[in-house]
Enzyme design. Sequence first.
Site, PDB file in Angstrom:
ATOM      1  N   ARG A  64       0.841  -1.200   0.000  1.00 33.53           N
ATOM      2  CA  ARG A  64       0.000   0.000   0.000  1.00 33.53           C
ATOM      3  C   ARG A  64       0.878   1.253   0.000  1.00 33.53           C
ATOM      4  O   ARG A  64       0.581   2.233  -0.686  1.00 33.53           O
ATOM      5  CB  ARG A  64      -0.925   0.008   1.223  1.00 33.53           C
ATOM      6  CG  ARG A  64      -1.706   1.303   1.355  1.00 33.53           C
ATOM      7  CD  ARG A  64      -2.682   1.286   2.520  1.00 33.53           C
ATOM      8  NE  ARG A  64      -3.386   2.559   2.617  1.00 33.53           N
ATOM      9  CZ  ARG A  64      -4.432   2.788   3.405  1.00 33.53           C
ATOM     10  NH1 ARG A  64      -4.908   1.818   4.161  1.00 33.53           N
ATOM     11  NH2 ARG A  64      -5.012   3.974   3.432  1.00 33.53           N
ATOM     12  N   ASN A  99     -10.542  -4.180  -1.085  1.00 30.50           N
ATOM     13  CA  ASN A  99     -10.318  -3.060  -1.992  1.00 30.50           C
ATOM     14  C   ASN A  99      -9.348  -3.445  -3.108  1.00 30.50           C
ATOM     15  O   ASN A  99      -8.598  -4.406  -2.959  1.00 30.50           O
ATOM     16  CB  ASN A  99      -9.739  -1.871  -1.217  1.00 30.50           C
ATOM     17  CG  ASN A  99     -10.833  -0.990  -0.635  1.00 30.50           C
ATOM     18  OD1 ASN A  99     -11.868  -0.796  -1.241  1.00 30.50           O
ATOM     19  ND2 ASN A  99     -10.590  -0.464   0.557  1.00 30.50           N
ATOM     20  N   CYS A 103     -18.910  -1.853   0.374  1.00 28.16           N
ATOM     21  CA  CYS A 103     -17.901  -0.906   0.867  1.00 28.16           C
ATOM     22  C   CYS A 103     -18.532  -0.130   2.012  1.00 28.16           C
ATOM     23  O   CYS A 103     -19.703   0.250   1.941  1.00 28.16           O
ATOM     24  CB  CYS A 103     -17.467   0.046  -0.246  1.00 28.16           C
ATOM     25  SG  CYS A 103     -16.348   1.361   0.302  1.00 28.16           S
ATOM     26  N   ASP A 104     -17.753   0.123   3.059  1.00 28.46           N
ATOM     27  CA  ASP A 104     -18.313   0.808   4.228  1.00 28.46           C
ATOM     28  C   ASP A 104     -18.198   2.329   4.147  1.00 28.46           C
ATOM     29  O   ASP A 104     -18.657   3.024   5.047  1.00 28.46           O
ATOM     30  CB  ASP A 104     -17.650   0.308   5.516  1.00 28.46           C
ATOM     31  CG  ASP A 104     -16.185   0.705   5.619  1.00 28.46           C
ATOM     32  OD1 ASP A 104     -15.627   1.231   4.640  1.00 28.46           O
ATOM     33  OD2 ASP A 104     -15.593   0.482   6.691  1.00 28.46           O
ATOM     34  N   HIS A 131     -16.261   4.357  -4.304  1.00 31.56           N
ATOM     35  CA  HIS A 131     -15.414   5.506  -3.979  1.00 31.56           C
ATOM     36  C   HIS A 131     -15.557   6.614  -5.019  1.00 31.56           C
ATOM     37  O   HIS A 131     -14.657   7.418  -5.206  1.00 31.56           O
ATOM     38  CB  HIS A 131     -13.931   5.094  -3.848  1.00 31.56           C
ATOM     39  CG  HIS A 131     -13.647   4.314  -2.619  1.00 31.56           C
ATOM     40  ND1 HIS A 131     -12.377   3.899  -2.268  1.00 31.56           N
ATOM     41  CD2 HIS A 131     -14.462   3.857  -1.639  1.00 31.56           C
ATOM     42  CE1 HIS A 131     -12.422   3.221  -1.131  1.00 31.56           C
ATOM     43  NE2 HIS A 131     -13.684   3.183  -0.741  1.00 31.56           N
ATOM     44  N   TYR A 165     -14.097  10.452  -1.235  1.00 32.04           N
ATOM     45  CA  TYR A 165     -13.004  10.060  -2.122  1.00 32.04           C
ATOM     46  C   TYR A 165     -12.998  10.845  -3.428  1.00 32.04           C
ATOM     47  O   TYR A 165     -11.996  10.868  -4.138  1.00 32.04           O
ATOM     48  CB  TYR A 165     -13.087   8.565  -2.423  1.00 32.04           C
ATOM     49  CG  TYR A 165     -12.563   7.681  -1.324  1.00 32.04           C
ATOM     50  CD1 TYR A 165     -11.242   7.260  -1.301  1.00 32.04           C
ATOM     51  CD2 TYR A 165     -13.400   7.261  -0.288  1.00 32.04           C
ATOM     52  CE1 TYR A 165     -10.766   6.443  -0.289  1.00 32.04           C
ATOM     53  CE2 TYR A 165     -12.936   6.451   0.731  1.00 32.04           C
ATOM     54  CZ  TYR A 165     -11.611   6.037   0.729  1.00 32.04           C
ATOM     55  OH  TYR A 165     -11.134   5.242   1.732  1.00 32.04           O
ATOM     56  N   ARG A 194      -0.855   7.848   4.078  1.00 27.14           N
ATOM     57  CA  ARG A 194      -1.846   7.195   4.928  1.00 27.14           C
ATOM     58  C   ARG A 194      -1.373   5.803   5.352  1.00 27.14           C
ATOM     59  O   ARG A 194      -1.637   5.362   6.476  1.00 27.14           O
ATOM     60  CB  ARG A 194      -3.179   7.110   4.168  1.00 27.14           C
ATOM     61  CG  ARG A 194      -4.274   6.308   4.873  1.00 27.14           C
ATOM     62  CD  ARG A 194      -4.725   6.939   6.157  1.00 27.14           C
ATOM     63  NE  ARG A 194      -5.745   6.098   6.817  1.00 27.14           N
ATOM     64  CZ  ARG A 194      -6.112   6.233   8.068  1.00 27.14           C
ATOM     65  NH1 ARG A 194      -5.582   7.171   8.831  1.00 27.14           N
ATOM     66  NH2 ARG A 194      -7.037   5.436   8.585  1.00 27.14           N
TER      67      ARG A 194
END
Length: 443
Positions: free
Chosen positions: A93, A148, A170-171, A200, A266, A286
């Site tokens: 990531r 994701n 997706c939350d 998103h 997003y 992040r």
Amino acid sequence: MKQFILTIAGGGSTYTPGIVKSLLMNKDRFKLKELRLYDIDGERQEKVALIAAKVIEEYDKEVKLITTTDPEEAFKEADFIFSQMRVGKYKMREQDEKIPLKYGVVGQETCGPGGLAYGMRTIFPMIELIDLVEKYASKDHWIVNYSNPASIVAEGIRRLRPKARVLNICDMPVGVMRNMAAILKVDRNSLVVDYFGLNHFGWFTRVMVDGVDRLPELRSHGEKHGLLVEDMSKVDAQHSDPSWIKNYKNIKYMLSFFPDYIPNPYLQYYLLGDKVVSEMDKNRTRANEVMEGREKKLFDAVEEYKATGRVDLSSFYVGVHGQFIVDVAISLAYNLRKRFLVIVENKGAISNFPSDAMVEVPAYITSDGPEVVRIGEIPTFYRGMMEQQLASEKLMVDACLEGSYNKALMALTMNKTVPSAFTAKKLLDDFILANKGYWPELK
């Protein structure tokens, strides 16, 4: 009451203790017989399982906990599988976020180039998981997938395993609804929303509370404060980090330009890209925030438990992430037809958008899957943005399935966050090096 066998695929995730806690706090509605944690990284999973076992001990000692790296043991006769895989973990990531920033492009794990890179890593592992589940699980099983980047993963599943019993969720929208409820001072479950978009990449068009559309009030608040509340830590500790506060604040700028609908946070990466990039730290993204925060907190708790036998379970909170997936599973299990925002094949739900697009829209969740709410036509501006993003994502799935360098280059060039084909090529070549062993070979 029926008792279920449930497997969490990606059992070594830092989210696992909170999800387990959410599951067991709902034992009167959704009783588990067995909870299985499955991960290819057994060492990491065993550490997380220590905390999960303590959660079970406190909330429901009757549940049998199994931790395994063996797929047959994990999925045999399972009723539900929660999929939360992160291929490459947080170290990859970090690459997804930092490589784009080298070139002044949005560095984010699911949006822009980072999301495309992550999607390329995740499609085939997700297909492998589906095949293992179908081989061993109960014939009426459901995979509730929130791995994701959800749009790209869902598109890969649509093409390669179209009959799979997978519900993609997706939350993030329900996280926005949590903030909306706090602003309106109502219970989140009283909100009934209309929404359209890609994952998103969508907009709230109506927010009903007791038959009244409260969107105008939320828009008025949003134009001044974004979707922030006075104390975010009281709303959800996860989204009170500095980066998330900035995300919710930036909604005010998007509303000042385009006030019709409330955007998913997003969308800042596409609509406010230059501002967002200028405020990002190229050396601490992040991913670093999570590794130094939530991940460190979890593994510090593991070490403390090993040393002292004590652990503070209150620190593993139940946020909307855990509660949402449990609510969806309960609706699937008992045919409740509860309304949620989910990711489904369009098939005319948005009438002026491609039928085969994987869109995020409201649906009633039944034991046979989602019954989609028809949205009708959407305006040109929003449709145009979605079509560009859809093309970018579909091209990246093409690249993955065909092993095509050219399609990957097209995908990056098409993405709104990338300024030119020159930049797209630099990004692609760097991603290929960083993802060696994860991506299929591109020719």
